[in-house]
Design an enzyme around this catalytic site. Sequence first.
Site, PDB file in Angstrom:
ATOM      1  N   ASP A  23       1.042 -25.353  14.083  1.00 19.54           N
ATOM      2  CA  ASP A  23       1.527 -26.091  13.567  1.00 19.54           C
ATOM      3  C   ASP A  23       2.364 -25.826  12.360  1.00 19.54           C
ATOM      4  OD1 ASP A  23       1.725 -28.021  11.618  1.00 19.54           O
ATOM      5  OD2 ASP A  23       0.179 -28.375  10.748  1.00 19.54           O
ATOM      6  N   ILE A  24       3.657 -26.361  12.674  1.00 16.91           N
ATOM      7  CA  ILE A  24       4.209 -25.991  11.988  1.00 16.91           C
ATOM      8  C   ILE A  24       4.635 -25.594  10.278  1.00 16.91           C
ATOM      9  CG2 ILE A  24       5.676 -28.195  11.206  1.00 16.91           C
ATOM     10  CD1 ILE A  24       8.982 -26.451  12.650  1.00 16.91           C
ATOM     11  N   GLY A  64       3.570 -37.630  14.576  1.00 15.57           N
ATOM     12  CA  GLY A  64       3.400 -36.288  14.992  1.00 15.57           C
ATOM     13  C   GLY A  64       4.423 -35.183  14.177  1.00 15.57           C
ATOM     14  N   ASN A 106      13.597 -39.269  12.765  1.00 16.96           N
ATOM     15  CA  ASN A 106      14.437 -40.280  12.737  1.00 16.96           C
ATOM     16  C   ASN A 106      15.628 -40.522  11.952  1.00 16.96           C
ATOM     17  OD1 ASN A 106      13.431 -42.324  10.522  1.00 16.96           O
ATOM     18  ND2 ASN A 106      11.803 -41.974  11.887  1.00 16.96           N
ATOM     19  N   GLY A 140       8.149 -35.065  21.411  1.00 16.63           N
ATOM     20  CA  GLY A 140       6.774 -35.806  21.779  1.00 16.63           C
ATOM     21  C   GLY A 140       7.675 -36.990  22.202  1.00 16.63           C
ATOM     22  N   ILE A 141       7.419 -38.042  21.390  1.00 15.80           N
ATOM     23  CA  ILE A 141       7.779 -40.041  20.671  1.00 15.80           C
ATOM     24  C   ILE A 141       9.075 -40.488  21.811  1.00 15.80           C
ATOM     25  CG2 ILE A 141       8.094 -41.618  19.382  1.00 15.80           C
ATOM     26  CD1 ILE A 141       5.864 -39.984  17.093  1.00 15.80           C
ATOM     27  N   ASP A 177       7.137 -35.060  12.304  1.00 16.87           N
ATOM     28  CA  ASP A 177       7.679 -35.785  10.837  1.00 16.87           C
ATOM     29  C   ASP A 177       6.022 -36.272  10.002  1.00 16.87           C
ATOM     30  OD1 ASP A 177       9.412 -36.975   9.363  1.00 16.87           O
ATOM     31  OD2 ASP A 177       9.745 -38.756  10.431  1.00 16.87           O
TER      32      ASP A 177
HETATM   33  N1  AR6 Z   1       3.270 -28.602  13.650  1.00 14.49           N
HETATM   34  C1  AR6 Z   1       4.545 -28.235  15.308  1.00 14.49           C
HETATM   35  N2  AR6 Z   1       4.803 -29.111  16.262  1.00 14.49           N
HETATM   36  C2  AR6 Z   1       4.187 -30.597  15.770  1.00 14.49           C
HETATM   37  C3  AR6 Z   1       3.799 -30.813  14.637  1.00 14.49           C
HETATM   38  C4  AR6 Z   1       3.346 -29.572  13.882  1.00 14.49           C
HETATM   39  N3  AR6 Z   1       1.845 -29.897  13.408  1.00 14.49           N
HETATM   40  N4  AR6 Z   1       2.826 -31.806  14.939  1.00 14.49           N
HETATM   41  C5  AR6 Z   1       3.550 -32.307  16.492  1.00 14.49           C
HETATM   42  N5  AR6 Z   1       4.768 -31.488  17.024  1.00 14.49           N
HETATM   43  P1  AR6 Z   1       7.845 -35.203  18.163  1.00 14.49           P
HETATM   44  P2  AR6 Z   1      10.294 -36.688  18.165  1.00 14.49           P
HETATM   45  C6  AR6 Z   1       4.872 -31.383  18.391  1.00 14.49           C
HETATM   46  O1  AR6 Z   1       7.190 -36.730  18.453  1.00 14.49           O
HETATM   47  O2  AR6 Z   1       9.884 -36.513  19.847  1.00 14.49           O
HETATM   48  C7  AR6 Z   1       8.354 -39.317  15.144  1.00 14.49           C
HETATM   49  O3  AR6 Z   1       7.905 -40.380  14.309  1.00 14.49           O
HETATM   50  C8  AR6 Z   1       4.272 -32.385  19.135  1.00 14.49           C
HETATM   51  O4  AR6 Z   1       3.620 -32.407  19.768  1.00 14.49           O
HETATM   52  O5  AR6 Z   1       6.452 -34.930  15.906  1.00 14.49           O
HETATM   53  O6  AR6 Z   1      11.226 -35.731  17.741  1.00 14.49           O
HETATM   54  C9  AR6 Z   1       9.708 -39.394  13.683  1.00 14.49           C
HETATM   55  O7  AR6 Z   1      10.006 -39.884  12.486  1.00 14.49           O
HETATM   56  C10 AR6 Z   1       6.020 -32.807  19.704  1.00 14.49           C
HETATM   57  O8  AR6 Z   1       6.191 -31.253  21.006  1.00 14.49           O
HETATM   58  O9  AR6 Z   1       9.447 -36.077  17.674  1.00 14.49           O
HETATM   59  C11 AR6 Z   1      10.497 -39.933  15.059  1.00 14.49           C
HETATM   60  O10 AR6 Z   1      10.802 -41.063  15.026  1.00 14.49           O
HETATM   61  C12 AR6 Z   1       7.052 -31.807  19.124  1.00 14.49           C
HETATM   62  O11 AR6 Z   1       6.804 -31.381  17.596  1.00 14.49           O
HETATM   63  C13 AR6 Z   1      10.369 -39.815  16.275  1.00 14.49           C
HETATM   64  O12 AR6 Z   1       9.061 -39.168  15.667  1.00 14.49           O
HETATM   65  C14 AR6 Z   1       7.823 -33.007  18.165  1.00 14.49           C
HETATM   66  O13 AR6 Z   1       7.028 -34.844  18.916  1.00 14.49           O
HETATM   67  C15 AR6 Z   1      10.709 -38.297  17.496  1.00 14.49           C
HETATM   68  O14 AR6 Z   1      10.434 -38.229  17.848  1.00 14.49           O
END
Ligand code: AR6
Length: 194
Positions: free
Chosen positions: A20-21, A42, A34, A133-134, A44
């Site tokens: 967890d970052i 996610g 975003n 992710g998303i 964020d």
């Molecule tokens: N620590 C480390 N990595 C994480 C954590 C954490 N606590 N939680 C999730 N990840 P995403 P995106 C990973 O979806 O694809 C948001 O709604 C996750 O498993 O967080 O850039 C924003 O507001 C994945 O590998 O970001 C935007 O609208 C990585 O972080 C949108 O999502 C990125 O996944 C951005 O989407």
Amino acid sequence: MSSDFVIQLGPCQLQLLKGDITGVAVDAIVNAANAQLAGGGGVDGAIHRAGGPDIMRELDEIRSRTGGCETGSAVVTSAGRLPARFVFHAVGPRYRDGQHGQPEQLASCYTTCLTLAAEHDVKTISFPSISTGIYGYPLEEAAEIAVKTLANWLRNHTEPVRIVKLVQFSDHDHDVYRRHAQNLRREFASGAHS
Ligand code: AR6
């Protein structure tokens, strides 16, 4: 959380970690935000939950001044209760087809944050896997872009950044990043990049 994979690039280290970052102490934590800077799920969501409301208050102020943040760029806030001085909110591309500048936009998230690091005297910085992710960017392609972009930047600009931590949230993601980092380390060892 200790790093189990390191590439040494002159005075700098590129480290891979799984976890967890929000629990990793650094000078600056990068968020996958975003363009509206509106918060979300996610990483964020995790950053805002752990960091507290001051971060969103600063983003509200930035949004009212600038309207948001372009894809491929990033804005800076303080880090609230997170173990850091800053959060760099980077806006990755939403994946469509890997064309239309998406790889360049993803690479630009990493280089923009390193430029911000230099401007804010940041010596240690952590990145999540932006866009995978998303936003649906294929992990293999995104991991290669992240590792290569960061390593190339670190080889050419050293001060003040010393340690870059790439943090993966799952074992699978960590394995994929490790593989790309190992490939890169082999290329450096064979002199392909000298
Ligand atoms: N620590 C480390 N990595 C994480 C954590 C954490 N606590 N939680 C999730 N990840 P995403 P995106 C990973 O979806 O694809 C948001 O709604 C996750 O498993 O967080 O850039 C924003 O507001 C994945 O590998 O970001 C935007 O609208 C990585 O972080 C949108 O999502 C990125 O996944 C951005 O989407």
